[in-house]
Design an enzyme around this catalytic site. Structure first.
Site, short mmCIF file in Angstrom:
data_model
loop_
_atom_site.label_atom_id
_atom_site.label_comp_id
_atom_site.label_asym_id
_atom_site.label_seq_id
_atom_site.Cartn_x
_atom_site.Cartn_y
_atom_site.Cartn_z
CG ASP A 159 -6.61 -22.92 -1.21
OD1 ASP A 159 -6.93 -23.46 -2.29
OD2 ASP A 159 -5.80 -23.40 -0.40
CB THR A 182 -3.01 -26.03 -1.96
OG1 THR A 182 -4.39 -26.06 -2.36
CG2 THR A 182 -2.83 -25.08 -0.80
CE LYS A 193 -6.75 -25.84 1.86
NZ LYS A 193 -6.71 -26.19 0.43
CG ASP A 216 -9.25 -25.44 -1.88
OD1 ASP A 216 -9.12 -25.49 -3.12
OD2 ASP A 216 -8.98 -26.39 -1.14
ZN LIG Z 1 -5.43 -24.57 -3.01
#
Ligand SMILES: [Zn+2]
Length: 535
Positions: A36, A75, A157, A287
């Site tokens: 990310d 994202t 995530k 990220d």
């Molecule tokens: Zn992202």
């Protein structure tokens, strides 16, 4: 779609194997990793420093001009392109969130990876689901062709795990803030999951000493004082006992996700039988570090060295299991560094749809919010406005935005509906084409506002969020795309390719036929060991 008998799949994979050099043997485990916020500028800069996992991948086929081609470089859309072969305009995942005025709940803001129909699901405390992904992933297609194949995802995530695995996942685990959790109700819990979660809770409960920066990182340490009183740039990612936020902003988070990925490979015996398996991995720490500290300071440097090391350990674990595996690594978007470090402006808070909406309400004598949305993205008109009021409000909004010195372009729904989906080299796409790649008539705003190159989309720094992405500019769009298999000849490619090309390329590698009319990407030719199907 008809489910093919398992026999056909076995025959298909066996025949690919028997064809030898013409069609190289199908890897038994396809590992697809998304890092990310790992923009191509980070990969280019740190490539000479990598010695472990990323060095291994950099010795395969390297596209350092990969692109998440769409304007909305967030994202959820980014992850939706990787395993579907499609642009967000086709996946339906136009942003991390959008407004659905027909939603049967008071809060009309919808999270990309939720099922808002579940009672109690809200934008903030959502029920995780692939509901909004309009297309199948490669894992979904593989499961239809070969029911014995496994489609597994693990990520920092939920939206990364959901968008990469799709609708028919065997196992899907993601960090929920306290532990790795799943949205799959019926799937048996692999024994290593509770063990890993327990071990991790104890680890986070213990303080982490500052990381020792290698000389390359020391040279980047320069403190920068921000308007919110914070100083960033020379941090060493130390963690107080029990600090879950600091855990996420450190390579330990990626290490934990990769450890979980390795444990799932072992528990589920992935890559052990004839039917190829897919393991999607979403590494989110880069990220969180980028948002908290920016991308050009000592903190990100430590994260890059840590990521390289953690990936190296993960590949060594797969090697020790004697698996025939292949790896693809890319990113969901890039990032722009901290505005105060690189000397660019932050977005004028007056560009917020709420503020512009209030101005319009006053001018036209309208009640209510008039506009919804965020700075530099989709803007929605209040659906409660009567047609005549609505037309006047939109005209006024377009006038205000277009007159603002930080605004590069504003495209309306009508503008974008006229443009065909872009194809070909994404570095050549116009701004309107980039916006079209993020456009879905049902979910997109009534118009999209794109700010000038360089302007940070964050109006002001706040703790944990000092730098960001989401613009249509190449610092947010350009990402590395790396293909690696043991024995693959090193190759550096300069051609600009979209991440939508990854899925059909992996499909060719593991022998899954894909109807090219149903996707935007094309199998990438010229990669050692991959035979693209005839067009
Ligand atoms: Zn992202």
């Amino acid at each position: 779609m008809r489910i093919l008998p398992a026999l056909s799949a076995a025959f298909l994979f066996a025949s690919a194997a028997q064809a030898g050099a013409q069609a190289p043997q199908t890897p038994k485990l396809m590992v697809v990793i998304s890092v990310d916020q790992f923009g191509a500028s980070l990969f280019d800069e740190y490539r000479p420093q990598f010695t472990a996992g990323l060095a291994r991948l950099a010795s395969g086929t390297v596209f350092h001009n990969g692109y998440q081609g769409q304007a909305a470089t967030e994202t959820c859309p980014g992850h939706s392109t990787i395993m579907t072969g499609s642009l967000p305009a086709r996946t339906g995942i136009i942003a991390n969130s959008w407004y659905d005025w027909s939603a049967a709940r008071a809060d009309k803001r919808i999270y990309c990876a939720e099922d808002e129909r579940v009672p109690g699901s809200s934008y903030r405390t959502y029920t995780v689901s692939p509901l909004h992904l309009k297309v199948p992933t490669l894992g979904d297609l593989l499961k239809k062709l070969s029911p014995d194949s496994r489609n597994v995802a693990v990520a920092g995530k939920d939206r990364a795990a959901v968008m990469m695995s799709g609708h028919v996942a065997d196992q899907r685990w993601y960090w929920n803030g306290k532990a790795y959790a799943t949205d799959l109700k019926g799937a048996p819990v692999p024994p290593s999951v509770p063990v890993s979660n327990d071990r991790l809770a104890k680890f986070i409960a213990t303080a982490q000493a500052p990381l020792v920066p290698p000389p390359y990182c020391q040279s980047k340490a320069r403190p920068i004082a921000l308007s919110n009183g914070e100083t960033v740039g020379a941090g060493t990612l130390a963690r107080a006992a029990g600090d879950y936020d600091a855990f996420k902003e450190s390579p330990d988070f990626d290490g934990a996700t990769l450890a979980m990925a390795g444990a799932l490979v072992r528990d589920l015996k992935l890559g052990r039988d004839k039917a190829p398996d897919i393991l999607s991995v979403g590494l989110s720490a880069t990220d969180y570090v980028g948002h908290a500290y920016g991308s050009e300071g000592e903190e990100m440097c430590l994260q890059m060295f840590g990521l390289d090391r953690e990936l190296g350990d993960f590949f060594k674990a797969l090697d020790s299991m004697k698996l025939d595996y292949a790896v693809v690594l890319t990113a969901d978007h890039g990032v722009e560094d901290l505005a105060e470090r690189i000397g660019v402006a932050r977005a004028d808070p007056a560009l917020s749809p709420k503020t512009v909406g209030m101005e319009i309400a006053k001018a036209l004598g309208i009640q209510g919010p008039v506009l919804s949305g965020g700075i530099g993205g989709d803007v929605y008109l209040d659906p409660g406005l009567e047609a005549e009021q609505r037309a006047r409000a939109e005209a006024e909004a377009l006038r205000i935005y277009r007159a603002h010195p930080q605004v590069e372009a504003v495209f309306t729904k009508a503008d974008l509906e006229k443009i065909p989906l872009p194809a070909g080299a994404p570095d050549k796409w116009t701004l309107a084409q980039r916006a079209r790649a993020s456009f879905d008539a049902e979910r997109s705003g009534d118009f999209v506002v794109l700010l000038k190159k360089g302007v940070s989309l964050l109006s002001k720094p706040s703790e944990g969020d000092v730098a960001t992405h989401g613009s249509p500019w190449d610092y947010d769009r350009r990402v590395p795309i790396l293909f690696w298999r043991p024995g693959m000849a090193p190759q550096d490619r300069e051609d600009a390719v979209d991440t939508a090309n990854i899925m059909p390329t992996i499909a060719a590698m593991i022998g899954v036929p894909v109807d090219t009319r149903s996707i935007d990407g094309r199998c990438l030719t010229g990669i050692g060991g991959i035979s693209c199907p005839a067009p």
